[in-house]
Design a protein around this motif. Structure first.
Motif, PDB file in Angstrom:
ATOM      1  N   GLU A   9       0.805  -1.223   0.000  1.00  0.00           N
ATOM      2  CA  GLU A   9       0.000   0.000   0.000  1.00  0.00           C
ATOM      3  C   GLU A   9       0.841   1.277   0.000  1.00  0.00           C
ATOM      4  O   GLU A   9       0.326   2.368  -0.260  1.00  0.00           O
ATOM      5  N   ASN A  10       2.150   1.152   0.282  1.00  0.00           N
ATOM      6  CA  ASN A  10       3.009   2.340   0.335  1.00  0.00           C
ATOM      7  C   ASN A  10       3.970   2.456  -0.844  1.00  0.00           C
ATOM      8  O   ASN A  10       4.810   3.356  -0.872  1.00  0.00           O
ATOM      9  N   VAL A  11       3.856   1.563  -1.808  1.00  0.00           N
ATOM     10  CA  VAL A  11       4.803   1.564  -2.925  1.00  0.00           C
ATOM     11  C   VAL A  11       4.826   2.912  -3.636  1.00  0.00           C
ATOM     12  O   VAL A  11       5.898   3.505  -3.860  1.00  0.00           O
ATOM     13  N   LEU A  16       7.377   8.073  -4.895  1.00  0.00           N
ATOM     14  CA  LEU A  16       7.269   9.498  -5.211  1.00  0.00           C
ATOM     15  C   LEU A  16       8.173  10.336  -4.325  1.00  0.00           C
ATOM     16  O   LEU A  16       8.800  11.302  -4.782  1.00  0.00           O
ATOM     17  N   ASP A  17       8.263   9.998  -3.053  1.00  0.00           N
ATOM     18  CA  ASP A  17       9.143  10.736  -2.152  1.00  0.00           C
ATOM     19  C   ASP A  17      10.596  10.612  -2.599  1.00  0.00           C
ATOM     20  O   ASP A  17      11.357  11.586  -2.597  1.00  0.00           O
ATOM     21  N   GLY A  18      10.994   9.412  -3.008  1.00  0.00           N
ATOM     22  CA  GLY A  18      12.353   9.210  -3.494  1.00  0.00           C
ATOM     23  C   GLY A  18      12.612   9.953  -4.790  1.00  0.00           C
ATOM     24  O   GLY A  18      13.682  10.552  -4.980  1.00  0.00           O
ATOM     25  N   VAL A  27      11.785  19.238  -9.841  1.00  0.00           N
ATOM     26  CA  VAL A  27      10.378  19.017  -9.503  1.00  0.00           C
ATOM     27  C   VAL A  27      10.121  19.178  -8.009  1.00  0.00           C
ATOM     28  O   VAL A  27      11.040  19.153  -7.190  1.00  0.00           O
ATOM     29  N   THR A  28       8.851  19.313  -7.693  1.00  0.00           N
ATOM     30  CA  THR A  28       8.387  19.293  -6.319  1.00  0.00           C
ATOM     31  C   THR A  28       7.065  18.543  -6.268  1.00  0.00           C
ATOM     32  O   THR A  28       6.335  18.481  -7.275  1.00  0.00           O
ATOM     33  N   LEU A  29       6.740  17.967  -5.129  1.00  0.00           N
ATOM     34  CA  LEU A  29       5.487  17.235  -4.962  1.00  0.00           C
ATOM     35  C   LEU A  29       4.374  18.178  -4.518  1.00  0.00           C
ATOM     36  O   LEU A  29       4.578  19.047  -3.661  1.00  0.00           O
ATOM     37  N   GLY A  30       3.183  17.967  -5.087  1.00  0.00           N
ATOM     38  CA  GLY A  30       2.018  18.710  -4.648  1.00  0.00           C
ATOM     39  C   GLY A  30       1.502  18.182  -3.319  1.00  0.00           C
ATOM     40  O   GLY A  30       1.955  17.148  -2.815  1.00  0.00           O
ATOM     41  N   ASP A  31       0.546  18.886  -2.741  1.00  0.00           N
ATOM     42  CA  ASP A  31      -0.043  18.469  -1.476  1.00  0.00           C
ATOM     43  C   ASP A  31      -0.592  17.052  -1.580  1.00  0.00           C
ATOM     44  O   ASP A  31      -1.220  16.685  -2.577  1.00  0.00           O
ATOM     45  N   GLU A  32      -0.369  16.269  -0.567  1.00  0.00           N
ATOM     46  CA  GLU A  32      -0.837  14.885  -0.476  1.00  0.00           C
ATOM     47  C   GLU A  32      -0.352  14.033  -1.649  1.00  0.00           C
ATOM     48  O   GLU A  32      -0.970  13.033  -1.992  1.00  0.00           O
TER      49      GLU A  32
END
Length: 333
Positions: A9-11, A16-18, A27-32
């Protein structure tokens, strides 16, 4: 199933965090983690947003950056992202020029991006347009789509339209150009092995030791037929024959050739397939003006590849050669 994972469930979230940490300059990650976006946005430029199920990396997040996408919405493995992801991405990257969605022709993607476009318009994104890619010549209908599937040709659309967007073309012009590029782009794939979706824990399909799936889709959907393993030249001949018969190019036409690995194919074999495909093009009196070889639109760990041919003119090649700087594709900068 042997995979480098913790919990199924965390794949996606951990991946994405990596990814964001490894490419924090781009790049940067959006909220959630709803989307991946360019760290630096260009005021007034039309924003390009794509996305789809994960498991096809580097498509689409790997193509976020200068000269390609402004944002990508990742769904769970082989599962369409949700409309709220498209809305959040569109709002985040719209700097006044409007937003162009680039969507592969799979039922879930098309439906959710259409809903996202309507919701984004209702929530203040003034201009939204959509280009749907459907370059796969293998089958007209599949488990996932109505009509032809959108596969590796999507990357060519994202690249050429992305370069045109950097030049300041408006939304209507980019929409028209994207549809035009898609219309002259065709692909076909072959699988030597299956892939294993982590949540399923077992291969999507089974092939015998001496079998291959001709015309396979990027989710492991059935192709034209299951056949005995053949030499690379014979495989390339069938795939290129289907592509070129559909495109019906004129002698002397310039083309862009993409040899795309599905995730489990060594680079040596992909370059061998490139050589085979180029010989076929030359036999048809077609010029491979540009060749790109690598694993760009994958299917987890599937062994096999796809071939993509896009008919191009000098103006397209000039756009292709413009600087691009993304996690997965970069030159000229």
């Amino acid at each position: 199933m042997k995979k480098l994972i913790n919990a199924v469930e965390n794949v996606l979230s951990e991946s994405l965090d990596g990814f964001a940490a490894a490419h924090a300059d781009i790049v940067t990650l959006g909220d959630e983690r709803k989307f991946v976006q360019r760290r630096s946005l260009k005021k007034g430029k039309v924003a390009l947003v794509s996305g789809g199920g994960s498991g096809h990396e580097p498509l689409h997040a790997g193509f976020v950056g200068h000269g390609m996408l402004d944002a990508a919405c990742p769904g769970q493995v082989f599962t369409s992202p949700t409309p709220d992801q498209m809305v959040a991405a569109a709002q985040a990257v719209d700097t006044g020029g409007g937003v162009l969605f680039i969507v592969k022709n799979y039922e879930g993607d098309v439906m959710n991006f259409a809903m996202g476009a309507e919701m984004a318009a209702d929530m203040g994104v003034a201009k939204v347009a959509t280009v749907i890619t459907d370059d796969d010549v293998a089958v007209e209908k599949s488990t996932y789509s109505i009509g032809r599937r959108g596969v590796a040709g999507t990357m060519i659309v994202e690249r050429l339209v992305g370069a045109a967007a950097e030049q300041g073309r408006d939304l209507a012009a980019l929409e028209s150009y994207g549809k035009d590029v898609n219309a002259r782009t065709r692909s076909m794939g072959v699988a030597l092995t299956s892939c294993t979706v982590p949540a399923a824990g077992k291969p999507t399909f089974t092939l015998g030791e001496d079998e291959m799936e001709m015309g396979v889709g990027i989710h492991g959907e059935p192709g034209r037929r299951r056949v005995k393993l053949a030499e690379a030249d014979a495989i390339a001949a069938e795939m290129m024959g289907a592509i070129l018969d559909d495109l019906a190019p004129k002698a002397g036409q310039q083309v862009l050739l993409l040899v795309n690995g599905f995730g489990g194919t060594p680079a040596m074999e992909l370059y061998l397939m490139c050589n085979a495909a180029r010989r076929i093009l030359a036999g048809r009196k077609l010029l491979a003006a540009r060749c790109l070889v690598g694993s760009y639109v994958t299917s987890l760990e599937m062994a096999g590849c796809s071939l993509t041919v896009s008919l191009v003119e000098d103006a397209d090649l000039a756009l292709w050669d413009q600087p691009v700087h993304t996690a997965a594709l970069r030159w000229g900068m």
